[in-house]
Design a protein around this motif. Structure first.
Motif, short mmCIF file in Angstrom:
data_model
loop_
_atom_site.label_atom_id
_atom_site.label_comp_id
_atom_site.label_asym_id
_atom_site.label_seq_id
_atom_site.Cartn_x
_atom_site.Cartn_y
_atom_site.Cartn_z
N MET A 58 -30.50 -67.83 -9.11
CA MET A 58 -31.89 -67.05 -9.74
C MET A 58 -32.67 -68.43 -9.99
O MET A 58 -33.95 -68.01 -10.49
CB MET A 58 -31.70 -66.31 -11.11
N GLU A 59 -32.34 -69.70 -9.83
CA GLU A 59 -32.94 -70.67 -9.99
C GLU A 59 -33.65 -70.75 -11.46
O GLU A 59 -34.70 -71.01 -11.70
CB GLU A 59 -34.40 -70.77 -9.14
N THR A 60 -32.82 -70.55 -12.49
CA THR A 60 -33.21 -70.68 -13.90
C THR A 60 -32.15 -70.99 -14.50
O THR A 60 -30.84 -71.11 -14.10
CB THR A 60 -33.34 -69.31 -14.21
N GLN A 61 -31.92 -71.36 -15.78
CA GLN A 61 -30.84 -71.75 -16.73
C GLN A 61 -30.60 -70.93 -17.97
O GLN A 61 -31.62 -70.63 -18.68
CB GLN A 61 -31.52 -73.33 -17.33
N PHE A 62 -29.71 -70.43 -18.05
CA PHE A 62 -29.33 -69.33 -19.03
C PHE A 62 -28.52 -70.46 -20.24
O PHE A 62 -27.45 -70.47 -20.71
CB PHE A 62 -28.39 -68.58 -18.70
N GLN A 63 -29.47 -71.01 -21.13
CA GLN A 63 -28.90 -72.27 -22.13
C GLN A 63 -28.21 -71.48 -23.20
O GLN A 63 -27.11 -71.97 -23.42
CB GLN A 63 -29.95 -73.06 -22.39
N LEU A 64 -28.96 -70.67 -23.67
CA LEU A 64 -28.30 -69.97 -24.93
C LEU A 64 -26.81 -69.08 -24.40
O LEU A 64 -25.80 -69.27 -25.01
CB LEU A 64 -29.33 -68.85 -25.55
N PRO A 65 -27.02 -68.37 -23.38
CA PRO A 65 -25.80 -67.51 -23.02
C PRO A 65 -24.46 -68.58 -22.62
O PRO A 65 -23.55 -68.29 -23.00
CB PRO A 65 -26.28 -66.73 -21.89
N LYS A 66 -25.09 -69.49 -22.00
CA LYS A 66 -24.14 -70.46 -21.56
C LYS A 66 -23.38 -71.37 -22.72
O LYS A 66 -22.54 -71.73 -22.64
CB LYS A 66 -24.74 -71.70 -20.55
N LEU A 67 -24.36 -71.50 -23.81
CA LEU A 67 -23.90 -72.25 -24.80
C LEU A 67 -22.67 -71.29 -25.72
O LEU A 67 -21.60 -71.66 -26.16
CB LEU A 67 -25.13 -72.53 -25.92
N LEU A 68 -23.26 -69.90 -25.89
CA LEU A 68 -22.27 -69.13 -26.52
C LEU A 68 -20.88 -68.78 -25.51
O LEU A 68 -19.82 -68.73 -26.42
CB LEU A 68 -22.97 -67.70 -26.80
N VAL A 69 -21.08 -68.54 -24.40
CA VAL A 69 -19.73 -68.47 -23.52
C VAL A 69 -19.07 -69.69 -23.63
O VAL A 69 -17.79 -69.49 -23.74
CB VAL A 69 -20.22 -68.08 -22.09
N SER A 70 -19.65 -71.01 -23.46
CA SER A 70 -18.97 -71.94 -23.44
C SER A 70 -18.23 -72.30 -24.92
O SER A 70 -16.82 -72.64 -24.88
CB SER A 70 -19.78 -73.45 -23.35
N SER A 71 -18.77 -72.01 -26.02
CA SER A 71 -18.27 -71.99 -27.27
C SER A 71 -17.14 -71.20 -27.24
O SER A 71 -15.73 -71.49 -27.90
CB SER A 71 -19.05 -71.44 -28.26
N ALA A 72 -17.07 -69.80 -26.83
CA ALA A 72 -16.03 -68.80 -26.99
C ALA A 72 -14.72 -69.28 -26.06
O ALA A 72 -13.59 -69.25 -26.62
CB ALA A 72 -16.40 -67.46 -26.40
N CYS A 73 -15.01 -69.84 -24.90
CA CYS A 73 -14.10 -70.26 -24.05
C CYS A 73 -13.43 -71.51 -24.50
O CYS A 73 -12.10 -71.75 -24.49
CB CYS A 73 -14.59 -70.78 -22.61
N SER A 74 -14.00 -72.59 -25.07
CA SER A 74 -13.05 -73.65 -25.92
C SER A 74 -12.56 -73.30 -26.85
O SER A 74 -11.59 -73.64 -27.16
CB SER A 74 -14.41 -74.51 -26.21
N LEU A 75 -12.91 -72.15 -27.77
CA LEU A 75 -12.06 -71.69 -29.10
C LEU A 75 -10.80 -71.16 -28.52
O LEU A 75 -9.84 -71.27 -29.01
CB LEU A 75 -12.99 -70.74 -29.67
N PHE A 76 -11.08 -70.21 -27.35
CA PHE A 76 -9.82 -69.85 -26.78
C PHE A 76 -8.96 -70.64 -26.35
O PHE A 76 -7.39 -70.65 -26.26
CB PHE A 76 -10.06 -68.68 -25.85
N GLY A 77 -9.38 -71.85 -25.84
CA GLY A 77 -8.56 -72.82 -25.50
C GLY A 77 -7.80 -73.97 -26.51
O GLY A 77 -7.10 -74.79 -26.25
N ILE A 78 -8.14 -73.58 -27.79
CA ILE A 78 -7.67 -74.55 -28.87
C ILE A 78 -6.21 -74.63 -28.82
O ILE A 78 -5.55 -75.65 -28.90
CB ILE A 78 -8.26 -74.19 -30.28
N TYR A 79 -5.61 -73.20 -28.59
CA TYR A 79 -4.22 -73.09 -28.70
C TYR A 79 -3.67 -72.92 -27.29
O TYR A 79 -2.45 -73.10 -27.05
CB TYR A 79 -3.44 -71.88 -29.61
N ALA A 80 -4.56 -72.30 -26.36
CA ALA A 80 -3.87 -72.06 -25.06
C ALA A 80 -3.53 -73.47 -24.38
O ALA A 80 -2.61 -73.62 -23.64
CB ALA A 80 -5.02 -71.42 -24.35
N ILE A 81 -4.38 -74.59 -24.43
CA ILE A 81 -4.23 -75.61 -23.68
C ILE A 81 -2.74 -76.34 -24.14
O ILE A 81 -1.88 -76.82 -23.34
CB ILE A 81 -5.20 -76.78 -23.68
#
Length: 236
Positions: free
Chosen positions: A117-140
């Protein structure tokens, strides 16, 4: 008396201090990885060659150095002899690769949509990245402890959600790492500030690596301590 997660972070800090050879490799490689952006903002006649070298180092770091160093710290957390690079790569590399892909798949999807779409979803990307990183705290860490893929993700998420209050310090530091990462990825438009920003970003990236490693070691210590009493099945 039950330990707080803060005490595990303190123990993790002591472990990292006692292993300057391992943390040194991470910090040095992070500096090398930051060279492309710094050199592009501060071009010289030899910067192009160094940029290529740094990009090659990025691949080596992501695929080899990162799994090995984290694997060695996981060995320390479970109080066993540190395995060789070859042993870690042979036994844990594929599991870690798959788990990282699965955890970060939502971020990759958002980035792909943004490219189309030639655009940047900064806020959604930040929120999703935060959730993914949190889930990785114990998973990794569980990848190295359990030697599994799906089991590490499911138990890791369960450990986090079931012990969110206990893990608040790990959560805070993980979010800090994500936010700093996003901040240093958006340099100012000013040329003068851009040069300074490149240097500050490089230093910040090195600090973030140490913080992220501290969270990993602390989470590993928590899992080793709590798994024997059903950490995944009950609150600590």
């Amino acid at each position: 008396m039950q330990r707080e997660s803060q005490s595990y972070l303190s123990e993790a800090r002591q472990i990292i201090r006692k292993t300057p050879n391992l943390i040194g490799v991470l910090v040095v490689y992070t500096g090398v990885l930051g060279l492309p952006g710094f050199l592009l903002d501060n071009p010289t006649h030899w910067s192009q060659g160094l940029t290529i070298v740094a990009m090659i180092a990025h691949g080596v770091f992501s695929l080899i150095v990162y799994p090995v160093i984290y694997g060695k710290y996981a060995d320390i957390a479970v109080d066993q002899k540190q395995r060789s690079w070859n042993d870690i790569l042979r036994n844990d590399w594929w599991n870690l690769f798959v788990v990282n892909i699965v955890l970060n798949l939502p971020v990759l999807i958002i980035e792909s949509i943004g490219v189309v779409m030639e655009t940047q979803f900064q806020l959604p990307k930040l929120l999703v990245s935060s959730a993914c990183s949190l889930f990785g705290i114990y998973a990794i860490p569980l990848v190295f402890i359990m030697k599994e893929r799906v089991g590490s993700i499911s138990l890791g998420v369960k450990c986090l959600l079931g012990n969110l209050s206990f893990s608040r310090y790990l959560v805070f530091l993980t979010l800090l790492v994500v936010f700093v990462g996003f901040a240093i990825s958006s340099p100012p438009k000013s040329l003068v500030l851009g040069h300074l920003w490149s240097f500050v970003s490089l230093v910040a990236a090195m600090a973030v690596v140490v913080i992220d490693l501290g969270v990993f070691v602390a989470a590993s210590l928590i899992l080793v301590d709590k798994l024997a009493v059903g950490f995944g099945a009950q609150k600590v």
